[in-house]
Design a protein around this motif. Structure first.
Motif, PDB file in Angstrom:
ATOM      1  N   TRP A  32       0.917  -1.132   0.220  1.00 40.00           N
ATOM      2  CA  TRP A  32      -0.145   0.243   0.033  1.00 40.00           C
ATOM      3  C   TRP A  32       0.856   1.318  -0.042  1.00 40.00           C
ATOM      4  O   TRP A  32       0.637   2.311  -0.770  1.00 40.00           O
ATOM      5  CB  TRP A  32      -0.941   0.086   1.315  1.00 40.00           C
ATOM      6  CG  TRP A  32      -2.257  -0.290   0.761  1.00 40.00           C
ATOM      7  CD1 TRP A  32      -3.207  -1.162   1.208  1.00 40.00           C
ATOM      8  CD2 TRP A  32      -3.035   0.326  -0.387  1.00 40.00           C
ATOM      9  NE1 TRP A  32      -4.545  -1.309   0.615  1.00 40.00           N
ATOM     10  CE2 TRP A  32      -4.465  -0.232  -0.263  1.00 40.00           C
ATOM     11  CE3 TRP A  32      -2.898   1.482  -0.972  1.00 40.00           C
ATOM     12  CZ2 TRP A  32      -5.310   0.114  -1.302  1.00 40.00           C
ATOM     13  CZ3 TRP A  32      -3.799   1.942  -1.839  1.00 40.00           C
ATOM     14  CH2 TRP A  32      -5.077   1.336  -1.974  1.00 40.00           C
ATOM     15  N   PHE A  33       1.951   1.160   0.638  1.00 38.08           N
ATOM     16  CA  PHE A  33       2.701   2.465   0.776  1.00 38.08           C
ATOM     17  C   PHE A  33       3.503   2.767  -0.634  1.00 38.08           C
ATOM     18  O   PHE A  33       3.640   3.810  -1.237  1.00 38.08           O
ATOM     19  CB  PHE A  33       3.928   2.240   1.687  1.00 38.08           C
ATOM     20  CG  PHE A  33       3.595   2.306   3.065  1.00 38.08           C
ATOM     21  CD1 PHE A  33       3.402   3.374   3.822  1.00 38.08           C
ATOM     22  CD2 PHE A  33       3.084   0.899   3.687  1.00 38.08           C
ATOM     23  CE1 PHE A  33       3.012   3.320   5.046  1.00 38.08           C
ATOM     24  CE2 PHE A  33       2.621   1.049   5.038  1.00 38.08           C
ATOM     25  CZ  PHE A  33       2.518   2.345   5.576  1.00 38.08           C
ATOM     26  N   VAL A  34       3.631   1.537  -1.435  1.00 35.79           N
ATOM     27  CA  VAL A  34       4.264   1.791  -2.837  1.00 35.79           C
ATOM     28  C   VAL A  34       3.097   2.032  -3.764  1.00 35.79           C
ATOM     29  O   VAL A  34       3.460   3.176  -4.568  1.00 35.79           O
ATOM     30  CB  VAL A  34       4.858   0.333  -3.154  1.00 35.79           C
ATOM     31  CG1 VAL A  34       5.587   0.446  -4.677  1.00 35.79           C
ATOM     32  CG2 VAL A  34       5.943  -0.140  -2.261  1.00 35.79           C
ATOM     33  N   ILE A  35       2.156   1.581  -3.758  1.00 40.67           N
ATOM     34  CA  ILE A  35       1.054   2.016  -4.387  1.00 40.67           C
ATOM     35  C   ILE A  35       0.458   3.346  -4.333  1.00 40.67           C
ATOM     36  O   ILE A  35      -0.093   4.171  -4.944  1.00 40.67           O
ATOM     37  CB  ILE A  35      -0.332   0.958  -4.422  1.00 40.67           C
ATOM     38  CG1 ILE A  35       0.257  -0.116  -5.088  1.00 40.67           C
ATOM     39  CG2 ILE A  35      -1.491   1.687  -5.144  1.00 40.67           C
ATOM     40  CD1 ILE A  35      -0.597  -1.462  -5.046  1.00 40.67           C
ATOM     41  N   TYR A  36       0.429   3.713  -2.672  1.00 41.76           N
ATOM     42  CA  TYR A  36      -0.308   5.040  -2.546  1.00 41.76           C
ATOM     43  C   TYR A  36       0.797   6.213  -2.759  1.00 41.76           C
ATOM     44  O   TYR A  36       0.246   7.426  -3.130  1.00 41.76           O
ATOM     45  CB  TYR A  36      -0.486   4.866  -1.000  1.00 41.76           C
ATOM     46  CG  TYR A  36      -1.198   6.314  -0.476  1.00 41.76           C
ATOM     47  CD1 TYR A  36      -2.541   6.036  -0.507  1.00 41.76           C
ATOM     48  CD2 TYR A  36      -0.780   7.182   0.315  1.00 41.76           C
ATOM     49  CE1 TYR A  36      -3.468   7.076   0.029  1.00 41.76           C
ATOM     50  CE2 TYR A  36      -1.664   8.110   0.760  1.00 41.76           C
ATOM     51  CZ  TYR A  36      -2.904   8.282   0.688  1.00 41.76           C
ATOM     52  OH  TYR A  36      -3.640   9.152   1.012  1.00 41.76           O
ATOM     53  N   TYR A  37       2.107   6.070  -2.544  1.00 41.17           N
ATOM     54  CA  TYR A  37       3.118   6.975  -2.973  1.00 41.17           C
ATOM     55  C   TYR A  37       3.708   6.837  -4.120  1.00 41.17           C
ATOM     56  O   TYR A  37       4.515   7.886  -4.485  1.00 41.17           O
ATOM     57  CB  TYR A  37       4.059   7.157  -1.723  1.00 41.17           C
ATOM     58  CG  TYR A  37       3.505   7.664  -0.401  1.00 41.17           C
ATOM     59  CD1 TYR A  37       3.177   8.894  -0.251  1.00 41.17           C
ATOM     60  CD2 TYR A  37       3.073   6.691   0.675  1.00 41.17           C
ATOM     61  CE1 TYR A  37       2.347   9.146   1.100  1.00 41.17           C
ATOM     62  CE2 TYR A  37       2.692   6.974   1.854  1.00 41.17           C
ATOM     63  CZ  TYR A  37       2.366   8.173   1.917  1.00 41.17           C
ATOM     64  OH  TYR A  37       1.686   8.706   3.239  1.00 41.17           O
ATOM     65  N   GLY A  38       3.698   5.894  -4.800  1.00 42.88           N
ATOM     66  CA  GLY A  38       4.312   5.558  -5.991  1.00 42.88           C
ATOM     67  C   GLY A  38       5.864   5.115  -5.787  1.00 42.88           C
ATOM     68  O   GLY A  38       6.714   4.993  -6.802  1.00 42.88           O
ATOM     69  N   LYS A  39       6.224   4.873  -4.579  1.00 36.02           N
ATOM     70  CA  LYS A  39       7.513   4.410  -4.192  1.00 36.02           C
ATOM     71  C   LYS A  39       7.461   3.801  -2.758  1.00 36.02           C
ATOM     72  O   LYS A  39       6.696   4.166  -2.105  1.00 36.02           O
ATOM     73  CB  LYS A  39       8.571   5.395  -4.234  1.00 36.02           C
ATOM     74  CG  LYS A  39       8.341   6.805  -3.343  1.00 36.02           C
ATOM     75  CD  LYS A  39       9.588   7.782  -3.374  1.00 36.02           C
ATOM     76  CE  LYS A  39       9.062   8.688  -2.322  1.00 36.02           C
ATOM     77  NZ  LYS A  39      10.273   9.762  -2.277  1.00 36.02           N
ATOM     78  N   GLY A  40       8.461   2.993  -2.709  1.00 36.40           N
ATOM     79  CA  GLY A  40       8.695   2.326  -1.382  1.00 36.40           C
ATOM     80  C   GLY A  40       9.967   3.184  -0.443  1.00 36.40           C
ATOM     81  O   GLY A  40       9.741   3.056   0.736  1.00 36.40           O
ATOM     82  N   ILE A  41      10.788   3.532  -1.228  1.00 37.12           N
ATOM     83  CA  ILE A  41      11.819   4.328  -0.590  1.00 37.12           C
ATOM     84  C   ILE A  41      11.300   5.363   0.287  1.00 37.12           C
ATOM     85  O   ILE A  41      10.746   6.249  -0.334  1.00 37.12           O
ATOM     86  CB  ILE A  41      12.926   4.756  -1.632  1.00 37.12           C
ATOM     87  CG1 ILE A  41      13.424   3.425  -2.379  1.00 37.12           C
ATOM     88  CG2 ILE A  41      13.991   5.576  -1.090  1.00 37.12           C
ATOM     89  CD1 ILE A  41      14.395   3.860  -3.329  1.00 37.12           C
TER      90      ILE A  41
END
Length: 380
Positions: A32-41
């Motif tokens: 969800w963090f990757v999809i929500y913000y467009g990145k995981g970093i």
């Protein structure tokens, strides 16, 4: 008398079903963090904690491979032939993948073309972008589906079901097990340790010393060979636990040391993948065979972990597309989790479970004349 071994004599008394379900839910949370913000970093909690080494989703996937290494070695050893083993593995992994791939490409991807710029959808361009040969190649080699013109207003456009890319490596590990058996891992267990050491060495050279730089290579049959050492290292770690299970002690001191090692590898030096094959593996089996903590009947209504993994990403993408920032990330997580569990139930009830009923029917591969050849090295 208290059992001082990590794993008890009855291998069936375990918590693997619960652990796999928790790992699948962890993947959803991390994605969800990757999809929500467009990145995981710098966004995903464990990425921040590990100084952008690895996210919780990747840790969970490593856990899946550890558990698979243990269970698949056991399955091979107790299969009466190579073809019986292969049939079980194909029936367990491929029907669910096949249906999830088709649904992702022909239903969920097209739904992703409906956005503020295309309120009537962009179906013509979407289906026109599908390359038939690539579609079939990815389907039968178990790679992630690919198409464009979908989820265009989301932080991760054109990514229909990215989670599926790891399924191919799971099956590659399955195919490697007969080769491990031929090498003699059941009669000479040190061979398994040598294979693990080899995979671990390549992982260390690649991940820590940066000697093998394969990042730029992407194959057609095997999508990213870069990940082979990692997955084999974790898979073989689980296999070694199975083969040496009567020699591994259950120790709270080793648990504390494992946790400390993982924390140090995140906080003081970037070496999580060097510590995890040992520490994460021990922690998983410590929990899987924890005395008095028995969730053996956790899947009495169905084994949904695989289905959760298969459908979580496109469900999350659709929620992000249609609801987006109107809800908090945590609310979206709960909403997508509930929807994904329903999809996983349907996958188990109508796809996975019906196909698994064929695994004990010998007629399914009766056309193969050498079907009843005994597994090499598996039986004493």
């Amino acid at each position: 008398m208290e059992n001082k071994l990590l794993i008890g004599p009855d291998l069936k008394v375990n918590n693997f079903d619960l652990l796999r379900c928790l790992l699948a839910v962890t993947v959803i949370f991390s994605h969800w963090f990757v999809i929500y913000y467009g990145k995981g970093i710098d966004t995903e909690p464990f990425m921040i904690f590990s100084r952008n080494q690895i996210d919780l989703g990747s840790v969970a996937v490593n856990g899946f491979f550890i558990i698979s290494g243990f269970l698949i070695i056991h399955s091979y050893k107790h299969s009466y032939s190579f073809w019986a083993y292969l049939k079980k593995r194909v029936l367990r992994i491929y029907p669910g993948f096949f249906v999830a791939f088709i649904i992702s490409m022909l239903l969920l991807g097209p739904l992703g073309t409906f956005d503020v710029d295309h309120p009537q959808g962009n179906l013509l361009l979407y289906f026109h972008s599908i390359r038939k040969k690539l579609f079939l190649l990815n389907l039968f080699t178990m790679q992630a589906p690919f198409a464009i013109r979908c989820f265009m207003t989301s932080p991760l456009p054109n990514q229909i079901n990215e989670s599926l890319w790891t399924i191919q490596y799971e099956f590659i590990c399955y195919l490697a097990v007969p080769l491990f058996a031929y090498a003699g891992i059941f009669k000479k267990r040190w061979v398994a340790l040598a294979l693990f050491a080899l995979a671990y060495l390549v992982l260390a050279l690649q991940d820590f010393a940066r000697i093998f730089l394969w990042e730029s290579y992407q194959g057609k049959i095997i999508s990213h060979p870069l990940y082979m050492p990692r997955f084999f290292a974790f898979f073989l770690a689980g296999a070694c636990i199975y083969l040496f299970r009567e020699k591994i002690a259950r120790s709270f001191g080793l648990v504390a040391l494992s946790i400390l090692g993982l924390v140090i590898s995140c906080v003081w030096f970037k070496g999580f993948n060097l510590v995890a094959p040992f520490a994460l593996t021990y922690l998983i089996f410590y929990l899987a065979y924890f005395p008095g903590f028995n969730f053996q009947r956790f899947t009495k209504h169905g084994d949904f972990s695989y289905g959760i993994y298969l459908y979580a990403w496109p469900v999350q993408q659709l929620y992000m597309l249609f609801i987006g920032r109107e809800l908090s990330l945590f609310s979206l997580f709960l909403l997508s989790l509930a929807t994904t569990v329903l999809a996983a139930y349907a996958s188990w009830r109508f796809v996975e479970k019906p196909f698994l009923q064929f695994k004990d029917r010998p007629g399914l591969l009766s056309f193969i004349p050498w079907q009843r050849l005994h597994v090499i090295g598996a039986k004493k």
